[in-house]
Design a protein around this motif. Structure first.
Motif, PDB file in Angstrom:
ATOM      1  N   PHE A   1      65.164  81.432  62.052  1.00 21.04           N
ATOM      2  CA  PHE A   1      65.698  80.325  61.266  1.00 21.04           C
ATOM      3  C   PHE A   1      64.691  79.187  61.220  1.00 21.04           C
ATOM      4  O   PHE A   1      63.881  79.023  62.135  1.00 21.04           O
ATOM      5  CB  PHE A   1      66.982  79.756  61.890  1.00 21.04           C
ATOM      6  CG  PHE A   1      68.174  80.650  61.807  1.00 21.04           C
ATOM      7  CD1 PHE A   1      68.964  80.653  60.663  1.00 21.04           C
ATOM      8  CD2 PHE A   1      68.530  81.470  62.863  1.00 21.04           C
ATOM      9  CE1 PHE A   1      70.082  81.465  60.571  1.00 21.04           C
ATOM     10  CE2 PHE A   1      69.635  82.287  62.791  1.00 21.04           C
ATOM     11  CZ  PHE A   1      70.420  82.283  61.644  1.00 21.04           C
TER      12      PHE A   1
ATOM     13  N   THR B   1      61.518  78.897  52.498  1.00 20.22           N
ATOM     14  CA  THR B   1      61.916  80.033  53.331  1.00 20.22           C
ATOM     15  C   THR B   1      62.367  81.203  52.461  1.00 20.22           C
ATOM     16  O   THR B   1      61.991  82.351  52.697  1.00 20.22           O
ATOM     17  CB  THR B   1      63.043  79.623  54.301  1.00 20.22           C
ATOM     18  OG1 THR B   1      62.589  78.527  55.102  1.00 20.22           O
ATOM     19  CG2 THR B   1      63.455  80.759  55.202  1.00 20.22           C
TER      20      THR B   1
ATOM     21  N   ASP C   1      72.740  84.993  65.036  1.00 20.02           N
ATOM     22  CA  ASP C   1      73.539  84.641  63.867  1.00 20.02           C
ATOM     23  C   ASP C   1      75.025  84.783  64.209  1.00 20.02           C
ATOM     24  O   ASP C   1      75.383  85.050  65.362  1.00 20.02           O
ATOM     25  CB  ASP C   1      73.152  85.497  62.654  1.00 20.02           C
ATOM     26  CG  ASP C   1      73.425  86.979  62.836  1.00 20.02           C
ATOM     27  OD1 ASP C   1      74.164  87.375  63.760  1.00 20.02           O
ATOM     28  OD2 ASP C   1      72.897  87.761  62.024  1.00 20.02           O
TER      29      ASP C   1
ATOM     30  N   GLU D   1      67.294  82.602  66.899  1.00 17.62           N
ATOM     31  CA  GLU D   1      68.655  82.341  67.371  1.00 17.62           C
ATOM     32  C   GLU D   1      69.554  83.493  66.948  1.00 17.62           C
ATOM     33  O   GLU D   1      69.228  84.246  66.037  1.00 17.62           O
ATOM     34  CB  GLU D   1      69.201  81.053  66.759  1.00 17.62           C
ATOM     35  CG  GLU D   1      68.487  79.801  67.176  1.00 17.62           C
ATOM     36  CD  GLU D   1      69.076  78.550  66.533  1.00 17.62           C
ATOM     37  OE1 GLU D   1      70.041  78.656  65.758  1.00 17.62           O
ATOM     38  OE2 GLU D   1      68.545  77.467  66.795  1.00 17.62           O
TER      39      GLU D   1
ATOM     40  N   GLU E   1      64.825  68.978  53.045  1.00 17.97           N
ATOM     41  CA  GLU E   1      65.684  70.086  53.479  1.00 17.97           C
ATOM     42  C   GLU E   1      65.751  71.175  52.409  1.00 17.97           C
ATOM     43  O   GLU E   1      65.676  72.363  52.713  1.00 17.97           O
ATOM     44  CB  GLU E   1      67.098  69.595  53.776  1.00 17.97           C
ATOM     45  CG  GLU E   1      67.241  68.967  55.137  1.00 17.97           C
ATOM     46  CD  GLU E   1      68.686  68.716  55.472  1.00 17.97           C
ATOM     47  OE1 GLU E   1      69.365  69.654  55.934  1.00 17.97           O
ATOM     48  OE2 GLU E   1      69.141  67.579  55.261  1.00 17.97           O
TER      49      GLU E   1
ATOM     50  N   GLU F   1      71.773  68.279  56.428  1.00 15.40           N
ATOM     51  CA  GLU F   1      71.834  67.315  57.535  1.00 15.40           C
ATOM     52  C   GLU F   1      71.572  65.899  57.035  1.00 15.40           C
ATOM     53  O   GLU F   1      72.126  64.945  57.560  1.00 15.40           O
ATOM     54  CB  GLU F   1      70.796  67.680  58.602  1.00 15.40           C
ATOM     55  CG  GLU F   1      71.028  69.011  59.262  1.00 15.40           C
ATOM     56  CD  GLU F   1      72.287  69.036  60.108  1.00 15.40           C
ATOM     57  OE1 GLU F   1      72.581  68.039  60.793  1.00 15.40           O
ATOM     58  OE2 GLU F   1      72.984  70.068  60.071  1.00 15.40           O
TER      59      GLU F   1
ATOM     60  N   ALA G   1      65.226  75.121  60.829  1.00 16.04           N
ATOM     61  CA  ALA G   1      66.208  74.042  60.756  1.00 16.04           C
ATOM     62  C   ALA G   1      65.461  72.740  60.505  1.00 16.04           C
ATOM     63  O   ALA G   1      64.331  72.561  60.959  1.00 16.04           O
ATOM     64  CB  ALA G   1      67.005  73.955  62.050  1.00 16.04           C
TER      65      ALA G   1
ATOM     66  N   LYS H   1      70.273  75.095  58.167  1.00 15.03           N
ATOM     67  CA  LYS H   1      69.364  76.127  58.642  1.00 15.03           C
ATOM     68  C   LYS H   1      69.049  77.090  57.508  1.00 15.03           C
ATOM     69  O   LYS H   1      69.910  77.421  56.712  1.00 15.03           O
ATOM     70  CB  LYS H   1      70.003  76.921  59.778  1.00 15.03           C
ATOM     71  CG  LYS H   1      70.014  76.240  61.089  1.00 15.03           C
ATOM     72  CD  LYS H   1      70.530  77.217  62.115  1.00 15.03           C
ATOM     73  CE  LYS H   1      70.868  76.518  63.392  1.00 15.03           C
ATOM     74  NZ  LYS H   1      71.464  77.461  64.344  1.00 15.03           N
ATOM     75  N   SER H   2      67.824  77.557  57.494  1.00 15.26           N
ATOM     76  CA  SER H   2      67.392  78.562  56.525  1.00 15.26           C
ATOM     77  C   SER H   2      66.972  79.803  57.286  1.00 15.26           C
ATOM     78  O   SER H   2      66.165  79.722  58.202  1.00 15.26           O
ATOM     79  CB  SER H   2      66.194  78.060  55.729  1.00 15.26           C
ATOM     80  OG  SER H   2      66.463  76.819  55.155  1.00 15.26           O
ATOM     81  N   SER H   3      67.510  80.949  56.909  1.00 21.08           N
ATOM     82  CA  SER H   3      67.179  82.207  57.558  1.00 21.08           C
ATOM     83  C   SER H   3      66.121  82.950  56.759  1.00 21.08           C
ATOM     84  O   SER H   3      66.230  83.065  55.543  1.00 21.08           O
ATOM     85  CB  SER H   3      68.432  83.081  57.679  1.00 21.08           C
ATOM     86  OG  SER H   3      68.080  84.392  58.045  1.00 21.08           O
TER      87      SER H   3
END
Length: 195
Positions: free
Chosen positions: A114, A133, A106, A104, A126, A51, A116, A2-4
């Motif tokens: 995020f 991001t 954290d 979502e 990915e 992933e 994903a 995941k990237s925030s």
């Protein structure tokens, strides 16, 4: 992975470090990503668990080839110097994740945006989403002026300055900054040799 959007420093740092693994930048040490194992080391150094690698333990030669192509794409993006182009190209990198942003909680229970990776994306896709991001976060929070070339005259590196003060000058401060400081020190100690 995941990237925030809120924690843009990770993606921006991976962008900087990936671009600066090139032999173009590392003239004295050469190419850093020489094989798939070196790519695995790069991911581990950044504490990344993509992933795409969950079904296998390590990157493949194909992953390496795709990440090297991504590296060239990211370098061109960083060199562009145009905020609109930066936004457009960073958005395209995020699109490669094959999903949309989601809201979502954290680890601290706060709501965060995020991105994903979608099912079946490659390791390079990915990383592209993570980098995209991060760059969008930098552009939104800091500005496109934080994307710079290294100030060392002996380096062709690029970096994204995520420091509070925004005064970073070197792509790899411990390497480029130290080289310049040592050269200046030697010139002061032996001025007759410098002239």
């Amino acid at each position: 992975m995941k990237s925030s959007f809120s924690d843009y420093t990770l993606g921006a740092g991976v962008a900087t470090d990936l671009v600066n693994t090139s032999a173009l930048v590392r003239r004295s040490t050469g190419e850093v990503l020489v094989d798939a194992a070196a790519l695995g080391d790069f991911l581990a150094e950044h504490h990344l668990s993509p992933e795409a690698l969950s079904s296998r333990s390590a990157p493949t030669d194909e992953d390496l080839e795709q990440v090297l192509a991504l590296r060239q794409e990211v370098r061109a993006l960083l060199e562009s110097g145009d905020e609109n182009g930066l936004a457009e190209r960073a958005n395209a990198l995020v699109d490669r994740a094959g999903t949309r942003p989601v809201l979502e909680r954290d680890a601290d229970g706060h709501w965060q945006w995020f991105v994903a990776a979608g099912p079946g994306v490659t390791l390079a896709d990915e990383l592209a989403a993570l980098i995209g991001t991060g760059l969008l976060g930098v552009l939104h929070t800091l500005s496109g002026e934080r994307v710079r070339p290294c100030a060392s005259p002996d380096c062709d590196g690029m970096f994204v300055d995520t420091s509070k003060a925004g005064r970073r000058r070197y792509c790899t401060p411990g390497l480029c900054g130290n080289r310049l400081n040592v050269a200046r020190h030697r010139a002061r100690q032996h001025p007759e040799e410098a002239g």
